[in-house]
Design a protein around this motif. Structure first.
Motif, PDB file in Angstrom:
ATOM      1  N   THR A 237     -34.978 -25.421  23.884  1.00  5.42           N
ATOM      2  CA  THR A 237     -34.126 -25.174  25.050  1.00  5.42           C
ATOM      3  C   THR A 237     -32.742 -25.754  24.825  1.00  5.42           C
ATOM      4  O   THR A 237     -31.731 -25.153  25.203  1.00  5.42           O
ATOM      5  CB  THR A 237     -34.760 -25.798  26.312  1.00  5.42           C
ATOM      6  N   GLU A 238     -32.711 -26.921  24.181  1.00  8.24           N
ATOM      7  CA  GLU A 238     -31.436 -27.633  24.001  1.00  8.24           C
ATOM      8  C   GLU A 238     -30.487 -26.931  23.034  1.00  8.24           C
ATOM      9  O   GLU A 238     -29.314 -27.317  22.941  1.00  8.24           O
ATOM     10  CB  GLU A 238     -31.717 -29.070  23.529  1.00  8.24           C
ATOM     11  N   ILE A 239     -30.955 -25.902  22.343  1.00 13.54           N
ATOM     12  CA  ILE A 239     -30.056 -25.152  21.454  1.00 13.54           C
ATOM     13  C   ILE A 239     -29.965 -23.677  21.870  1.00 13.54           C
ATOM     14  O   ILE A 239     -29.460 -22.848  21.128  1.00 13.54           O
ATOM     15  CB  ILE A 239     -30.488 -25.259  19.977  1.00 13.54           C
ATOM     16  N   GLY A 240     -30.498 -23.372  23.068  1.00 15.75           N
ATOM     17  CA  GLY A 240     -30.341 -22.028  23.620  1.00 15.75           C
ATOM     18  C   GLY A 240     -31.357 -21.022  23.141  1.00 15.75           C
ATOM     19  O   GLY A 240     -31.079 -19.806  23.182  1.00 15.75           O
ATOM     20  N   MET A 241     -32.554 -21.450  22.734  1.00 13.93           N
ATOM     21  CA  MET A 241     -33.563 -20.493  22.287  1.00 13.93           C
ATOM     22  C   MET A 241     -34.069 -19.649  23.450  1.00 13.93           C
ATOM     23  O   MET A 241     -34.196 -20.133  24.582  1.00 13.93           O
ATOM     24  CB  MET A 241     -34.733 -21.217  21.615  1.00 13.93           C
ATOM     25  N   ASP A 242     -34.370 -18.385  23.159  1.00 12.41           N
ATOM     26  CA  ASP A 242     -34.905 -17.489  24.173  1.00 12.41           C
ATOM     27  C   ASP A 242     -36.324 -17.094  23.811  1.00 12.41           C
ATOM     28  O   ASP A 242     -36.856 -17.487  22.775  1.00 12.41           O
ATOM     29  CB  ASP A 242     -34.012 -16.259  24.347  1.00 12.41           C
TER      30      ASP A 242
ATOM     31  N   MET B  18     -38.830 -23.076  15.739  1.00 14.79           N
ATOM     32  CA  MET B  18     -37.620 -23.822  16.089  1.00 14.79           C
ATOM     33  C   MET B  18     -36.502 -23.500  15.092  1.00 14.79           C
ATOM     34  O   MET B  18     -36.738 -23.401  13.883  1.00 14.79           O
ATOM     35  CB  MET B  18     -37.919 -25.324  16.077  1.00 14.79           C
ATOM     36  N   ILE B  19     -35.301 -23.342  15.613  1.00 17.75           N
ATOM     37  CA  ILE B  19     -34.145 -23.035  14.766  1.00 17.75           C
ATOM     38  C   ILE B  19     -33.518 -24.345  14.295  1.00 17.75           C
ATOM     39  O   ILE B  19     -33.064 -25.158  15.107  1.00 17.75           O
ATOM     40  CB  ILE B  19     -33.110 -22.200  15.543  1.00 17.75           C
ATOM     41  N   TRP B  20     -33.483 -24.546  12.985  1.00 16.54           N
ATOM     42  CA  TRP B  20     -32.884 -25.765  12.437  1.00 16.54           C
ATOM     43  C   TRP B  20     -31.542 -25.513  11.742  1.00 16.54           C
ATOM     44  O   TRP B  20     -30.867 -26.467  11.341  1.00 16.54           O
ATOM     45  CB  TRP B  20     -33.851 -26.447  11.475  1.00 16.54           C
ATOM     46  N   ASN B  21     -31.164 -24.261  11.630  1.00 15.54           N
ATOM     47  CA  ASN B  21     -29.851 -23.916  11.084  1.00 15.54           C
ATOM     48  C   ASN B  21     -28.808 -24.127  12.187  1.00 15.54           C
ATOM     49  O   ASN B  21     -28.727 -23.342  13.139  1.00 15.54           O
ATOM     50  CB  ASN B  21     -29.843 -22.466  10.609  1.00 15.54           C
ATOM     51  N   LYS B  22     -28.020 -25.177  12.086  1.00 16.39           N
ATOM     52  CA  LYS B  22     -27.078 -25.530  13.151  1.00 16.39           C
ATOM     53  C   LYS B  22     -26.048 -24.439  13.404  1.00 16.39           C
ATOM     54  O   LYS B  22     -25.458 -24.379  14.499  1.00 16.39           O
ATOM     55  CB  LYS B  22     -26.381 -26.857  12.829  1.00 16.39           C
ATOM     56  N   ASN B  23     -25.803 -23.595  12.409  1.00 13.33           N
ATOM     57  CA  ASN B  23     -24.858 -22.498  12.604  1.00 13.33           C
ATOM     58  C   ASN B  23     -25.363 -21.491  13.641  1.00 13.33           C
ATOM     59  O   ASN B  23     -24.576 -20.701  14.167  1.00 13.33           O
ATOM     60  CB  ASN B  23     -24.596 -21.777  11.275  1.00 13.33           C
TER      61      ASN B  23
END
Length: 592
Positions: free
Chosen positions: A479-484, A495-500
């Protein structure tokens, strides 16, 4: 006009009369909205009724139908008897345990008043004090991070692929260990994992062995290392447990399939009839073309010869009235609580398990760890489980639903939202409300961003509410990185770990919210005071003489809000505020 007598409600020794943490009795009564002019409590020791006292009660809450009056009292003798006087248009209505009386003979009052027979302080509802100060983060271990990248023959999907019900992506405990620094930096103080015990599925709610870590996730050594490192960071660990049912590969059920009526485990489950021939039933299902597992589409009946969770044949329901089954489960509870020093349990399908079992469960857990947090998965009214003898809290899906209606769907206005919140607060004891696990989404729901139709501003407003409301806020991973994500399985993406690929607006805003909550005790322990205003959502959190005001503009219009002189700083932006604040569309402010 007389009062609406049918609307008046009170029950002794319930959420309307209970011991608070400071050994007082909180007395509440419900009346029809705007129906009473004043409400008084007449109370005393039943053996010294001539010394009774009369005190005016305070209107403590209101919702769309009722007003709630409350007062906290203490009596030295530890015996409390009482009744109510409700005043309307200068007429007094006396409300007792046996209803309304026109004239009460005080020398006989002890026969029909309400009683709290004796104040046993040892039986009060003691919830862990650390929970109201916690920031929870939920992890679905199979999708959080791969810590052990070596070949795993069970993995059948790439990390970034859209998940399917039966896909395995390779997340493990080592991955969580490696990311504890990230969670600490975010401000997380408690982790709740979906099940990690041995099971064939990716979600692990079909347990094979309650005494083993699933090998997909790692080992007991890995788990001990995770706990040790988490605790060194000040992060608590909450485990998910499924005691309503097992998986069909569980040893006891397998013995039943092998030995049928001769199995010594046949009473561990709810068997309707023998023999149990799953191959035959599967063949019949396919022949009939039934789409919904083993539901006869003509009659609507489940043809499985045993009871299950929902209609899932792979999850046979446990009979915890069986002494041996109960003992097995409680021994597993003792093992993980004691040997691994966990900080609590989240309990799956908690409302379908016997309450007598939960009472024993609580004693087992609390005898080992008096500060362990016990939270049940119950989606409806949970009063019966929250009186201090079973759970400390439940996953607060009532708040989730209200937030969905108000923030995501605009189906209710701010007054209706706060009335709904007040109604929820009045259902439970004060210490319970401060322990509730508040969430917008989880592994069982679509992500809240999707519910908001991808309106990021509205989602962030809902997160602002959760972070400033009573109880423990919980963030679902990503949630903290905007996942849908839509409903299961889409809400369980890797989980997305690519900060880009991170939404930094989300990350920075949520991290800021967490910091604000942790730095201001008002938001952790303060009283919740709603302000009813149709144009915007506002409420105060008051702790002793300190106040914080939260204002949320969930509209497309700019709104000007006049302030009291004692609010001078806006905490989200750190701006100095004077007499007025201007809220842009879909903007929130936290004022101190």
């Amino acid at each position: 006009m007389s009062i609406n007598k049918f609307a008046v409600y009170h029950k002794a020794k319930s959420n309307f009369a209970y011991l608070t943490t400071d050994n007082k009795v909180h007395i509440k009564i419900k009346c029809a909205k705007n129906d009473a002019d004043n409400v008084y409590l007449i109370f005393g020791d039943k053996y010294e009724w001539h010394k009774k006292q009369k005190i005016k009660m305070k209107k403590i809450s209101t919702d769309n139908e009722f007003d709630y009056y409350g007062i906290k009292v203490f009596i030295d003798s530890k015996r409390l008897s009482y009744y109510f006087e409700i005043e309307k248009h200068h007429k007094i209505y006396s409300y007792t345990n046996f209803g309304f009386f026109d004239n009460i003979k005080q020398d006989e009052a002890y026969l029909f008043v309400f009683h709290f027979p004796y104040l046993h302080f040892e039986e009060k509802n003691n919830t862990p004090t650390w929970v109201k100060n916690a920031i929870f983060y939920q992890i679905f271990p199979e999708r959080f991070e791969i810590g052990n990248p070596e070949y795993k023959d069970y993995v059948n999907a790439k990390w970034e692929e859209k998940p399917k019900y039966n896909s395995f992506h390779g997340g493990d405990l080592r991955g969580i260990i490696n990311r504890l620094d990230y969670l600490k930096e975010l401000g997380i103080t408690a982790l709740y994992f979906t099940p990690i015990f041995k099971a064939p599925s990716n979600h692990k709610y079909d347990t094979i062995d309650y005494m083993e870590i699933d090998p997909h996730f790692g080992t007991k050594k890995d788990f001990k290392e995770l706990i040790k490192k988490a605790h060194s960071f000040g992060i608590k660990i909450i485990l998910d447990a499924v005691f309503n049912h097992t998986g069909d590969k569980f040893f006891a059920f397998q013995d039943i399939l092998k030995n049928q009526e001769n199995s010594k485990y046949k009473d561990w489950y709810y068997i309707k009839k023998f023999p149990i021939d799953l191959e035959y039933l599967e063949k019949k299902r396919k022949e009939k073309g039934w789409k919904d597992w083993y539901i006869d589409e003509k009659t609507g009946k489940n043809i499985l010869p045993y009871e299950t969770f929902a209609h899932t044949q792979h999850m046979p329901k446990l009979n915890l009235f069986n002494k041996d089954a109960k003992e097995y489960i409680l021994n597993a509870v003792k093992y993980w609580t004691k040997e691994f020093n966990i900080d609590g349990w989240r309990l799956d399908v908690a409302d379908e398990v016997p309450q007598s079992f939960w009472k024993e469960f609580r004693k087992v857990v609390r005898d080992i760890n008096k500060d362990a947090y016990i939270v049940g998965e119950i989606w409806s009214n949970s009063e019966n489980w929250l009186n201090g003898d079973q759970f400390d809290a439940v996953m607060n899906y009532g708040v989730t639903y209200l937030c969905t209606q108000y923030f995501a769907e605009n189906r209710i206005n701010s007054i209706e939202f706060l009335e709904g919140i007040n109604s929820l607060l009045m259902k439970y004891q004060e210490q319970t409300n401060f322990s509730m696990l508040n969430l917008l989404d989880s592994h069982d729901t679509a992500r809240f961003l999707n519910k908001c139709n991808f309106n990021e501003e509205k989602h962030l407003l809902a997160l602002t509410f959760i972070m400033t409301y009573i109880g423990a806020p919980m963030i679902y991973y990503g949630t903290e990185i905007g996942m849908d994500g839509e409903h299961d399985p889409d809400c369980r993406k890797g989980m997305i770990w690519n900060k880009n690929k991170w939404n930094m607006k989300y990350y920075n805003y949520i991290k800021r919210l967490i910091r604000i909550r942790k730095e201001n005790i008002e938001l952790q322990e303060g009283e919740f005071i709603p302000h009813f205003n149709k144009k915007l959502l506002s409420f105060e959190r008051i702790y002793k003489n300190n106040k914080i005001l939260v204002i949320i503009n969930n509209s497309k219009k700019e709104i000007r809000y006049k302030l009291e002189n004692n609010y001078t700083q806006e905490l989200i932006t750190n701006k100095i505020i004077k007499k007025e604040i201007i809220l842009q569309p879909y903007q929130a402010a936290i004022l101190k």
